[in-house]
Design a protein around this motif. Structure first.
Motif, PDB file in Angstrom:
ATOM      1  N   MET A   1       0.848  -1.206   0.000  1.00 13.06           N
ATOM      2  CA  MET A   1       0.000   0.000   0.000  1.00 13.06           C
ATOM      3  C   MET A   1       0.886   1.259   0.000  1.00 13.06           C
ATOM      4  O   MET A   1       1.787   1.390   0.828  1.00 13.06           O
ATOM      5  CB  MET A   1      -0.885  -0.019   1.262  1.00 13.06           C
ATOM      6  CG  MET A   1      -2.076   0.867   1.089  1.00 13.06           C
ATOM      7  SD  MET A   1      -3.409   0.542   2.271  1.00 13.06           S
ATOM      8  CE  MET A   1      -2.596   0.569   3.842  1.00 13.06           C
ATOM      9  N   THR A   2       0.625   2.152  -0.928  1.00  8.25           N
ATOM     10  CA  THR A   2       1.429   3.380  -0.976  1.00  8.25           C
ATOM     11  C   THR A   2       0.975   4.352   0.109  1.00  8.25           C
ATOM     12  O   THR A   2      -0.078   4.162   0.726  1.00  8.25           O
ATOM     13  CB  THR A   2       1.282   4.086  -2.336  1.00  8.25           C
ATOM     14  OG1 THR A   2      -0.063   4.566  -2.423  1.00  8.25           O
ATOM     15  CG2 THR A   2       1.580   3.150  -3.487  1.00  8.25           C
ATOM     16  N   LYS A   3       1.806   5.377   0.296  1.00 15.89           N
ATOM     17  CA  LYS A   3       1.506   6.375   1.322  1.00 15.89           C
ATOM     18  C   LYS A   3       0.177   7.068   0.994  1.00 15.89           C
ATOM     19  O   LYS A   3      -0.625   7.367   1.882  1.00 15.89           O
ATOM     20  CB  LYS A   3       2.634   7.409   1.349  1.00 15.89           C
ATOM     21  CG  LYS A   3       2.953   7.885   2.744  1.00 15.89           C
ATOM     22  CD  LYS A   3       4.197   8.741   2.717  1.00 15.89           C
ATOM     23  CE  LYS A   3       4.486   9.268   4.104  1.00 15.89           C
ATOM     24  NZ  LYS A   3       5.682  10.089   4.129  1.00 15.89           N
ATOM     25  N   ARG A   4      -0.020   7.335  -0.303  1.00 19.31           N
ATOM     26  CA  ARG A   4      -1.211   8.042  -0.718  1.00 19.31           C
ATOM     27  C   ARG A   4      -2.471   7.216  -0.434  1.00 19.31           C
ATOM     28  O   ARG A   4      -3.462   7.711   0.093  1.00 19.31           O
ATOM     29  CB  ARG A   4      -1.131   8.381  -2.212  1.00 19.31           C
ATOM     30  CG  ARG A   4      -2.049   9.507  -2.654  1.00 19.31           C
ATOM     31  CD  ARG A   4      -1.806   9.831  -4.113  1.00 19.31           C
ATOM     32  NE  ARG A   4      -2.101   8.686  -4.945  1.00 19.31           N
ATOM     33  CZ  ARG A   4      -3.343   8.381  -5.339  1.00 19.31           C
ATOM     34  NH1 ARG A   4      -4.337   9.145  -4.999  1.00 19.31           N
ATOM     35  NH2 ARG A   4      -3.562   7.322  -6.077  1.00 19.31           N
ATOM     36  N   GLN A   5      -2.388   5.915  -0.768  1.00 22.66           N
ATOM     37  CA  GLN A   5      -3.532   5.029  -0.525  1.00 22.66           C
ATOM     38  C   GLN A   5      -3.850   4.965   0.960  1.00 22.66           C
ATOM     39  O   GLN A   5      -5.013   4.951   1.366  1.00 22.66           O
ATOM     40  CB  GLN A   5      -3.216   3.616  -1.050  1.00 22.66           C
ATOM     41  CG  GLN A   5      -3.348   3.510  -2.557  1.00 22.66           C
ATOM     42  CD  GLN A   5      -2.802   2.188  -3.066  1.00 22.66           C
ATOM     43  OE1 GLN A   5      -1.807   1.678  -2.552  1.00 22.66           O
ATOM     44  NE2 GLN A   5      -3.462   1.633  -4.073  1.00 22.66           N
ATOM     45  N   LYS A   6      -2.786   4.952   1.772  1.00 23.79           N
ATOM     46  CA  LYS A   6      -2.961   4.830   3.212  1.00 23.79           C
ATOM     47  C   LYS A   6      -3.714   6.051   3.759  1.00 23.79           C
ATOM     48  O   LYS A   6      -4.689   5.916   4.503  1.00 23.79           O
ATOM     49  CB  LYS A   6      -1.586   4.713   3.886  1.00 23.79           C
ATOM     50  CG  LYS A   6      -1.638   4.121   5.273  1.00 23.79           C
ATOM     51  CD  LYS A   6      -0.219   3.830   5.737  1.00 23.79           C
ATOM     52  CE  LYS A   6      -0.137   3.685   7.230  1.00 23.79           C
ATOM     53  NZ  LYS A   6       1.272   3.606   7.663  1.00 23.79           N
ATOM     54  N   SER A   7      -3.271   7.249   3.365  1.00 23.74           N
ATOM     55  CA  SER A   7      -3.935   8.463   3.886  1.00 23.74           C
ATOM     56  C   SER A   7      -5.369   8.549   3.361  1.00 23.74           C
ATOM     57  O   SER A   7      -6.271   9.020   4.049  1.00 23.74           O
ATOM     58  CB  SER A   7      -3.137   9.709   3.504  1.00 23.74           C
ATOM     59  OG  SER A   7      -3.273   9.955   2.124  1.00 23.74           O
ATOM     60  N   HIS A   8      -5.573   8.035   2.152  1.00 27.44           N
ATOM     61  CA  HIS A   8      -6.904   7.982   1.575  1.00 27.44           C
ATOM     62  C   HIS A   8      -7.824   7.126   2.447  1.00 27.44           C
ATOM     63  O   HIS A   8      -8.944   7.511   2.789  1.00 27.44           O
ATOM     64  CB  HIS A   8      -6.814   7.382   0.166  1.00 27.44           C
ATOM     65  CG  HIS A   8      -8.041   7.606  -0.663  1.00 27.44           C
ATOM     66  ND1 HIS A   8      -8.397   8.839  -1.181  1.00 27.44           N
ATOM     67  CD2 HIS A   8      -9.012   6.746  -1.055  1.00 27.44           C
ATOM     68  CE1 HIS A   8      -9.510   8.733  -1.845  1.00 27.44           C
ATOM     69  NE2 HIS A   8      -9.918   7.464  -1.782  1.00 27.44           N
TER      70      HIS A   8
END
Lengths: 247, 270
Positions: free
Chosen positions: B1-8
């Motif tokens: 999971m990328t950082k962006r997906q995580k914050s999403h």
């Protein structure tokens, strides 16, 4: 008998805390004379100018304005200041007042001139600096050069006997310097007594009757501009001028 | 999971939580009861027109009285604080720190009851006068600091330019410094007006009469009479009707003031 000099500085010392900025200045400015004060930054030339109309208090020594000591505790400083026009590096126009009101407020409040007379003089002074069409503008709508010309007109409206210029072109973009120097040149030609702190060597060479070179709180040398600027006697002046010209 | 997906994902979780909370509040709340106790239309009708002709009216009178008094006193205090005369500075500092450090309620009580006992004389203007003076004394302390900051925000060069054309220090202050300072402090001063308006709710302690009570006291009395909370809702709505336009005004003033200042520096370098 010779009339007293318009400005006479005698043994002026100025100290800010432990820092001695002026270390004994003696200087005379005669009526109608244009004196340019040059020197490296921190040499005390602006402080000297600000002492002349007592924006800075002298630590010791005296400054005679048309024979009257402005450093005297009992001197009527406000009255003396109306004889001394001052032009600042950062213009210091009153931003909440229109150009017209910038030129009339002190005429009305300090000199107690009538509205019609103040209006007439304001219009005349704006014409002298070539900004008659800006009379109803507010300062923020003017270019730097225009602001400084308005500031000169504001000082002239008080009908001063002498004008002090504190690096009047130092905060201007290069292309706006000329219009301000033109106004000052005209003023000098009309016989105004002027004391100008400046870095404009070309202006000093052309307009000044005398150039005063200051460094480290003392006058190092003074004389006709051609001599002081082209062939200075002291090595300090030579070094400063070489750096300024090379720039 | 990328950082962006995580914050999403975290953001989605937060939204879900808010929705669940809102839905359960709607589902489990007893809406009939809430309507009866907080939004009783009959009681609302009974409160009018006195809620406005007495409650709002007196609140506005107290606020304007206190603001006017506070404004004048604050101007003197601010000038004293900036005075070259040391005793003036001390006096102003003591006043400002004292009244900012004690509860406004104590000041109000002293003005209403302490002064009559000590001096055998009441503040003129009856209860309206007493309330305005009590609040005004406190408001002056806060506004003085705002004014001092406004005066100090005017560049030193302005005073120098004024003095260099022969103005006295008083003329420079009156014609050059203060007009610019007031422009700077209009937004914070309006905020203080809003705070003052809300602080009038403290004035119940001085024993306001049926004709001199302000909005909160009016609502409380009505609540006692009807054993219902609707008067509080009405009072809140009326406060909002006065303060929200003021708050919007401040936001607009702050925006235009910011713009003006920016354009000045833009042109200076242009």
């Amino acid at each position: 008998m010779k009339p007293p000099p318009i400005i006479e500085v005698r043994g002026l010392h100025k100290r800010f805390g432990s820092l001695e900025v002026l270390k004994g200045i003696d200087l005379r400015v005669e009526e109608g004379e244009v004196v340019c004060v040059i020197g490296p930054s921190g040499s005390g030339k602006s402080t000297l100018l600000r002492c002349v109309n007592r924006l800075e208090e002298a630590t010791s020594g005296s400054i005679l304005i048309e024979g009257e000591d402005i450093t005297d505790r009992d001197a009527d400083v406000d009255a003396l200041r109306t004889k001394i026009g001052m032009v600042f590096q950062h213009f210091n126009l009153f931003p909440h007042l229109s150009v017209h009101d910038n030129l009339t407020i002190a005429q009305r409040r300090v000199l107690k001139r009538s509205r019609s007379e103040a209006d007439r003089i304001a219009a005349e002074m704006l014409r002298r600096v070539g900004l008659s069409d800006k009379i109803d503008e507010y300062p923020e709508r003017l270019s730097g050069g225009q602001k400084q010309r308005v500031a000169i007109a504001r000082a002239l409206a008080m009908d001063p006997d002498m004008m002090l210029f504190d690096e009047p072109t130092s905060s201007l973009d290069p292309e706006l310097v000329g219009e301000v120097l033109d106004v000052m040149r005209k003023l000098a030609k009309e016989g105004m007594t002027m004391m100008v702190v400046t870095h404009e060597m070309g202006f000093a060479l052309e307009v000044a009757d005398r150039v005063v070179f200051m460094d480290d709180g003392v006058v190092i040398e003074q004389g006709p501009p051609a001599r002081v600027l082209k062939d200075p006697e002291t090595s300090r002046a030579r070094r400063f001028l070489r750096m300024v010209v090379e720039r | 999971m990328t950082k962006r997906q995580k914050s999403h994902l975290i953001r989605m979780g937060q939204y879900l939580l808010i929705v669940v909370a809102a839905v359960s509040a709607v589902l489990f709340a007893d809406w009939d009861r809430i309507a009866r106790i907080f939004f009783n239309v009959e009681i609302m009708r009974d409160m009018l027109p006195e809620a406005i002709t007495v409650g709002v009216w007196n609140t506005v009178i107290y606020t304007l009285g206190a603001f006017t008094l506070g404004f004048v006193a604050a101007l003197f205090l601010a000038l004293m604080r900036l005075s070259p005369v040391a005793p003036y500075r001390w006096l102003a500092t003591v006043y400002i720190e004292f009244f900012r450090s004690i509860p406004a309620l104590i000041t109000i009580l002293v003005v209403a009851f302490g002064i009559p006992i000590a001096f055998g004389a009441r503040v003129p203007g009856g209860i309206l006068g007493t309330g305005s003076v009590g609040l005004g004394i406190v408001a002056a302390a806060y506004m003085a600091e705002t004014m001092r900051a406004g005066i100090e925000a005017v560049p030193l060069g302005q005073a120098e330019a004024a003095r260099s054309v022969g103005m006295t220090s008083g003329q420079a202050m009156a014609f050059i410094i203060l007009p610019q300072a007031f422009r700077i402090i209009i937004p914070p001063l309006t905020n203080e007006l809003v705070l003052l308006l809300k602080d009038t709710s403290l004035l119940f302690v001085i024993g306001t009469t049926p004709l001199t009570k302000e909005l909160t006291k009016f609502a409380r009395d009505f609540m006692a009479l009807t054993a219902n909370a609707t008067p509080l809702t009405v009072a809140a709505i009326l406060y909002l009707l006065i303060t929200l336009p003021l708050t919007f005004l401040v936001r607009r003033l702050e925006k235009t003031a910011g713009k003006g200042r920016r354009s000045v520096t833009d042109r200076a370098t242009a």
